[in-house]
Design an enzyme around this catalytic site. Sequence first.
Site, PDB file in Angstrom:
ATOM      1  N   LYS A  72      -9.525   2.502  -2.000  1.00 51.58           N
ATOM      2  CA  LYS A  72      -9.770   1.786  -0.730  1.00 51.58           C
ATOM      3  C   LYS A  72     -11.106   2.171  -0.115  1.00 51.58           C
ATOM      4  O   LYS A  72     -11.343   3.344   0.192  1.00 51.58           O
ATOM      5  CB  LYS A  72      -8.614   2.091   0.222  1.00 51.58           C
ATOM      6  CG  LYS A  72      -8.656   1.331   1.541  1.00 51.58           C
ATOM      7  CD  LYS A  72      -7.393   1.662   2.347  1.00 51.58           C
ATOM      8  CE  LYS A  72      -7.281   0.845   3.616  1.00 51.58           C
ATOM      9  NZ  LYS A  72      -6.012   1.136   4.342  1.00 51.58           N
TER      10      LYS A  72
ATOM     11  N   GLU B 271       0.851  -1.193   0.000  1.00 49.99           N
ATOM     12  CA  GLU B 271       0.000   0.000   0.000  1.00 49.99           C
ATOM     13  C   GLU B 271       0.896   1.256   0.000  1.00 49.99           C
ATOM     14  O   GLU B 271       1.946   1.269   0.633  1.00 49.99           O
ATOM     15  CB  GLU B 271      -0.841  -0.045   1.291  1.00 49.99           C
ATOM     16  CG  GLU B 271      -1.814   1.081   1.511  1.00 49.99           C
ATOM     17  CD  GLU B 271      -2.570   0.907   2.841  1.00 49.99           C
ATOM     18  OE1 GLU B 271      -2.186   0.039   3.668  1.00 49.99           O
ATOM     19  OE2 GLU B 271      -3.545   1.652   3.050  1.00 49.99           O
TER      20      GLU B 271
ATOM     21  N   CYS C 109      -5.303  -3.236   2.055  1.00 49.60           N
ATOM     22  CA  CYS C 109      -5.045  -3.394   3.482  1.00 49.60           C
ATOM     23  C   CYS C 109      -6.300  -3.646   4.311  1.00 49.60           C
ATOM     24  O   CYS C 109      -6.853  -4.726   4.270  1.00 49.60           O
ATOM     25  CB  CYS C 109      -4.243  -2.206   3.995  1.00 49.60           C
ATOM     26  SG  CYS C 109      -3.318  -2.643   5.500  1.00 49.60           S
TER      27      CYS C 109
ATOM     28  N   VAL D 147      -0.544  -2.879  10.440  1.00 51.58           N
ATOM     29  CA  VAL D 147      -0.023  -2.615  11.787  1.00 51.58           C
ATOM     30  C   VAL D 147      -0.651  -3.555  12.815  1.00 51.58           C
ATOM     31  O   VAL D 147      -0.040  -3.855  13.833  1.00 51.58           O
ATOM     32  CB  VAL D 147      -0.216  -1.141  12.209  1.00 51.58           C
ATOM     33  CG1 VAL D 147       0.681  -0.232  11.396  1.00 51.58           C
ATOM     34  CG2 VAL D 147      -1.664  -0.696  12.073  1.00 51.58           C
TER      35      VAL D 147
HETATM   36  C1  ACM Z   1      -4.137  -0.278   6.981  1.00 51.77           C
HETATM   37  O1  ACM Z   1      -5.241  -0.376   6.456  1.00 51.77           O
HETATM   38  N1  ACM Z   1      -3.120   0.307   6.356  1.00 51.77           N
HETATM   39  C2  ACM Z   1      -3.895  -0.811   8.323  1.00 51.77           C
END
Ligand code: ACM
Length: 278
Positions: free
Chosen positions: A114, A43, A147, A174
């Site tokens: 996203k 990402e 992510c 994370v």
């Molecule tokens: C994330 O979505 N970068 C934790």
Amino acid sequence: MVTDMNRIGFYQFDPRFGQVERNLDQVLHGLRDVREALIVLPELTLTGYSFADRAEVARQAEDPRDSRTVEALVALCRAQDLHLVTGFAEQAGDQVFNSALLLGPEGLLHVYRKLHLFGREKACFDPGDTSLQVQDVRGMRVGLMVCFDWAFPEVARSLALQGVDVICHPSNLVLTYCQQTMLARCIENGVYAVTANRYGTEARPHGTLTFTGQSQVVAPKGLLLHRAAAEGDALHVAEIDVARARDKALTAYNDILGDRRPEFYGDLGEPTVGRTGE
Ligand code: ACM
């Protein structure tokens, strides 16, 4: 079973915040020996992740249709017969998105924005407004998510119902439990998934984040084909057979998509409980 072998993989590295040229060079160098494959990058690969605010994103975000970094990645695709999925800070008019780009020798093939923003991303990016779609790439049906979309099983399911073979998942993780969760996503949808995660730490004035590495390729039935270490650059390319993703039989009697009973699932669009689950 008819077999149709293909090559998918990831490149894990540690993008440096704001150092676009350095991050691009790292990708070009890291992929120098790879040919004829679909490779997923983390990402926000080119910019780094931990933006302070929207204004800082706007200073670094680019229109992927007018970007020298995207042109450099497309040139790589042409030279080495690659397709790439890369995280990208996308400028679209006065909006900024945490996006994933599908690139190939033909150029920019698809943009996914996203849908589920994580933590402080909500203060930095607009929430994605693109639908989940499946693209034909190298004989595979490919879908993108970014992510934190991992935490919403509807994303992988929506792609599976559209016939996806391979979910490409650029990440800057994370939390520690995504990698295991993706095994379940691959069992319950009968698909392959490539999670390309970064490693290392980003120390910014508003806080320090440490990313979990362990990029991975998972096969249908949750088979972990390869997982990288938590730290360190890692390139991995796996040979896969897309026929395995098109066979949805879990047992001789069960088809993982065909046995669904959507008429009993209620309205999956709106919760009937509040934020606390009450
Ligand atoms: C994330 O979505 N970068 C934790």
